[in-house]
Design an enzyme around this catalytic site. Structure first.
Site, PDB file in Angstrom:
ATOM      1  N   TYR A  53      57.349  40.817  61.853  1.00 28.80           N
ATOM      2  CA  TYR A  53      57.603  41.038  60.419  1.00 28.80           C
ATOM      3  C   TYR A  53      58.088  39.761  59.753  1.00 28.80           C
ATOM      4  O   TYR A  53      58.729  38.933  60.394  1.00 28.80           O
ATOM      5  CB  TYR A  53      58.665  42.118  60.228  1.00 28.80           C
ATOM      6  CG  TYR A  53      58.239  43.511  60.587  1.00 28.80           C
ATOM      7  CD1 TYR A  53      56.914  43.841  60.859  1.00 28.80           C
ATOM      8  CD2 TYR A  53      59.181  44.545  60.665  1.00 28.80           C
ATOM      9  CE1 TYR A  53      56.549  45.139  61.189  1.00 28.80           C
ATOM     10  CE2 TYR A  53      58.814  45.834  60.985  1.00 28.80           C
ATOM     11  CZ  TYR A  53      57.508  46.127  61.251  1.00 28.80           C
ATOM     12  OH  TYR A  53      57.148  47.407  61.582  1.00 28.80           O
ATOM     13  N   SER A 236      55.883  54.976  57.859  1.00 27.62           N
ATOM     14  CA  SER A 236      55.054  55.262  56.688  1.00 27.62           C
ATOM     15  C   SER A 236      55.132  56.726  56.259  1.00 27.62           C
ATOM     16  O   SER A 236      54.107  57.363  55.998  1.00 27.62           O
ATOM     17  CB  SER A 236      53.598  54.857  56.945  1.00 27.62           C
ATOM     18  OG  SER A 236      52.942  54.549  55.745  1.00 27.62           O
ATOM     19  N   GLY A 239      53.245  57.428  53.205  1.00 28.52           N
ATOM     20  CA  GLY A 239      51.828  57.071  53.188  1.00 28.52           C
ATOM     21  C   GLY A 239      51.550  55.761  52.481  1.00 28.52           C
ATOM     22  O   GLY A 239      50.659  55.687  51.627  1.00 28.52           O
ATOM     23  N   GLY A 245      52.647  58.738  44.173  1.00 26.71           N
ATOM     24  CA  GLY A 245      51.770  58.986  43.033  1.00 26.71           C
ATOM     25  C   GLY A 245      51.466  57.755  42.212  1.00 26.71           C
ATOM     26  O   GLY A 245      50.674  57.813  41.264  1.00 26.71           O
TER      27      GLY A 245
END
Length: 347
Positions: A53, A236, A239, A245
């Protein structure tokens, strides 16, 4: 903040875990330090990182920077003992780390020493293998996954080699527990069996992708988790931001993950937006925040140890933390199940 057992280690981890894969790219050091402060003060005791990372994108010149940022926080605050720290050893094939070398006894000791130095700590609580040397069906590879080319004896010999090296690190006090990531039920079962035979430390956890949109864990791995006390660390759970949204109707907010990675790791497909719309509608109908509903739902799963979420900004962090106060009704849970049946595996 509810605490859950980390396998059979005796360690307890918070139901939410602060992910750090944006530390050093989207999240600068000062903001990252503020996030750690805020998360710990809010009751989180679990921070997850990896040697590779930050991401978005992964670059040779930034490998290890997220660990370094956590390390400067450790040194500045003296609060290393206040939380459970997890990091990961990259698997075979990532050319920018050890030229893609496989995980073996030859890489484990030096990789752990590198992480300890960057993290400015004497020990790592949970040391995870980021993905198996033999490959994985995660990251959308499930659609064409074919294990027929695997060599079982070589795989098992490598597991024994790695477990022995990990045990040496446990004995030195460098690591406290061992975890997997992007693993399968068969692979995890072999690691467990070999540990029971005395080859090395027992698997404490599995860090796999899991969310309303990605529920591969619900069958064989769920059964393994419950029966073997190997909890899921869900990565996640939003997602890649789809469940917020913010990407609906073609929107791409500036500095968002999609602005940097348009395909969202293979998740940007037409069907996913239809699925997201259904979950957003459920949240709206029940006067729930969609982000908090998605994270609260993770808490209801019988195999969940912790859900790892990342926040680019402080307001996003505060927003996500509000999920711990959300309790989902039976009606909401039933509607989520119906939505999943109607929109399975959208990516």
């Amino acid at each position: 903040m509810k605490m859950n057992p980390l396998g059979r280690t005796g360690l307890q981890v918070s139901e939410l875990c602060l992910g750090t894969m944006t530390f050093g790219t989207q999240t600068p050091e000062q903001d990252a330090h503020a996030q750690i402060d805020y998360a710990l003060d809010a009751g989180i005791n679990f921070v997850d990182t990896a040697e590779m990372y930050p991401v978005n994108p992964v670059r040779r010149e930034t490998v290890g920077v997220s660990e370094e940022i956590i390390g400067t926080w450790n040194a500045k605050t003296g609060r290393r003992g206040d939380y459970i720290l997890a990091t990961k050893h990259s698997g075979e094939g990532l050319q920018i780390v050890r030229d893609g070398a496989a995980i073996t006894s030859k890489t484990i000791a030096t990789t752990i020493e590198g992480s300890l130095k960057r993290l400015q700590t004497d020990y790592i609580d949970l040391y995870q293998f980021h993905w198996p040397n033999r490959g994985s069906y995660m990251f959308r590879k499930n659609w064409s996954y074919d294990p027929s080319s695997q060599n079982r004896e070589e795989t098992l010999a490598n597991m024994v080699d790695c477990l022995e090296a990990l045990q040496a690190q446990v004995d030195k006090g460098n690591i406290r527990a061992f975890g997997l990531s992007n693993e399968s039920a068969w692979g995890t079962a072999q690691w467990l069996r070999l540990a029971e035979e005395g080859k090395g430390p027992r698997v404490a956890s599995i860090q796999n992708e899991y969310s309303l949109l990605c529920r591969m864990y619900d069958t064989d791995l769920s059964e393994l988790s419950v029966n073997e006390d190997v909890g899921l660390l869900a990565f996640s759970p939003l997602g890649t931001g789809l469940l917020t949204g913010k990407y609906q109707d073609g929107a791409v907010p500036g500095s968002s993950r999609k602005s940097l990675s348009p395909e969202l790791g293979g998740r940007d497909v037409p069907r996913v937006y239809d699925a997201v719309a259904v979950y957003l509608e459920i949240a709206a109908r029940h006067e729930l925040d969609a982000v908090q509903m998605a994270l609260a739902w993770c808490r209801t799963r019988p195999f969940m140890a912790s859900a790892i979420f990342g926040a680019t900004t402080q307001p996003q962090l505060e927003h996500a933390l509000g999920s711990v106060d959300v309790q989902l009704s039976d009606e909401v849970l039933q509607e989520i199940d119906q939505a999943h049946r109607a929109n399975p595996m959208p990516y």
